[in-house]
Design an enzyme around this catalytic site. Sequence first.
Site, PDB file in Angstrom:
ATOM      1  N   LEU A  97       0.888  -1.166   0.000  1.00 45.70           N
ATOM      2  CA  LEU A  97       0.000   0.000   0.000  1.00 45.70           C
ATOM      3  C   LEU A  97       0.926   1.215   0.000  1.00 45.70           C
ATOM      4  CD1 LEU A  97      -2.649  -1.023   2.716  1.00 45.70           C
ATOM      5  CD2 LEU A  97      -2.956  -0.990   0.236  1.00 45.70           C
ATOM      6  N   ASP A  98       0.462   2.301  -0.610  1.00 46.70           N
ATOM      7  CA  ASP A  98       1.276   3.519  -0.617  1.00 46.70           C
ATOM      8  C   ASP A  98       1.484   4.009   0.813  1.00 46.70           C
ATOM      9  OD1 ASP A  98       1.164   3.430  -3.366  1.00 46.70           O
ATOM     10  OD2 ASP A  98      -0.499   4.865  -3.506  1.00 46.70           O
ATOM     11  N   LYS A  99       2.510   4.836   0.976  1.00 45.54           N
ATOM     12  CA  LYS A  99       2.812   5.372   2.309  1.00 45.54           C
ATOM     13  C   LYS A  99       1.594   6.088   2.921  1.00 45.54           C
ATOM     14  CE  LYS A  99       6.222   8.193   4.706  1.00 45.54           C
ATOM     15  NZ  LYS A  99       7.344   9.118   4.611  1.00 45.54           N
ATOM     16  N   HIS A 178      -0.012   2.549  -7.669  1.00 44.00           N
ATOM     17  CA  HIS A 178      -0.927   3.704  -7.591  1.00 44.00           C
ATOM     18  C   HIS A 178      -2.222   3.471  -8.380  1.00 44.00           C
ATOM     19  CE1 HIS A 178       2.089   5.868  -5.508  1.00 44.00           C
ATOM     20  NE2 HIS A 178       2.670   6.482  -6.501  1.00 44.00           N
ATOM     21  N   LYS A 181      -5.447   5.521  -7.416  1.00 45.44           N
ATOM     22  CA  LYS A 181      -5.245   6.963  -7.643  1.00 45.44           C
ATOM     23  C   LYS A 181      -5.233   7.266  -9.141  1.00 45.44           C
ATOM     24  CE  LYS A 181      -2.637   7.490  -3.365  1.00 45.44           C
ATOM     25  NZ  LYS A 181      -1.306   7.384  -2.794  1.00 45.44           N
TER      26      LYS A 181
END
Length: 224
Positions: A97-99, A178, A181
């Site tokens: 998962l992204d930060k 991503h 997004k």
Amino acid sequence: MRLDKYLSDMTDYSRNDIKKLVKDKRVTVNGITVNKSDLKVSEADVICIDDEPVEYETFEYYMLNKPAGYLCTLDYSPNVLELIDSNRKGLSPVGRLDKDTEGLILITNDGQLNHRLLAPKHHVDKTYYVETDVEIKPEAVEIMSKPMQFEDFTSEPAKLEIQDKKKAYLTIHEGKFHQVKRMFAKIGCNVTYLKRVSFGPLQLGDLEVGQYRKLTKEEAASLK
Ligand code: URA
């Protein structure tokens, strides 16, 4: 495996603590008090500390509600493993998962399962709760339900469920960099908050941000 490894994998005792427990005659193997902490044992043996059996689990499976600010790359800090109180070797997150993303991340030392869950032919559905900066137009449901073209991949049909003008759930099958997004960017929305609420059969439920729990036997079996 050695008795001290067995016990240090399954308890909070260090190898030195275990030496002392053995010296104090508190450890038994199949009912017999042992006097060496490097004794060879197997998972079939019944091993007790103070008459309490200590069962061996080869694999550990944790569900973490990842907080924003933590990384899924283990060479950097703070990372998701720092939130798990376990001294097992080989634990690692399944996927990333992204930060700035919160939510469900599975962590395990079962390398085969980890590999299989990420393999393209075993695409696991993942559902994300998304908040955006501008209104999500109703047409987005149709757009995301069809393959969307990106420079490096084409998304499989995804399910968008709009909750409110700027809030929705999106279920996707792949896990490209991503991806959520980028899919929202295509329809003119910036994601302002992202949280994964399910991963295959696993549901985040009411697990608090930063908290984790072991998967139940049924949950672990449902992944295989
Ligand atoms: N999609 C994203 O854009 N970010 C994540 O962290 C997960 C899916």
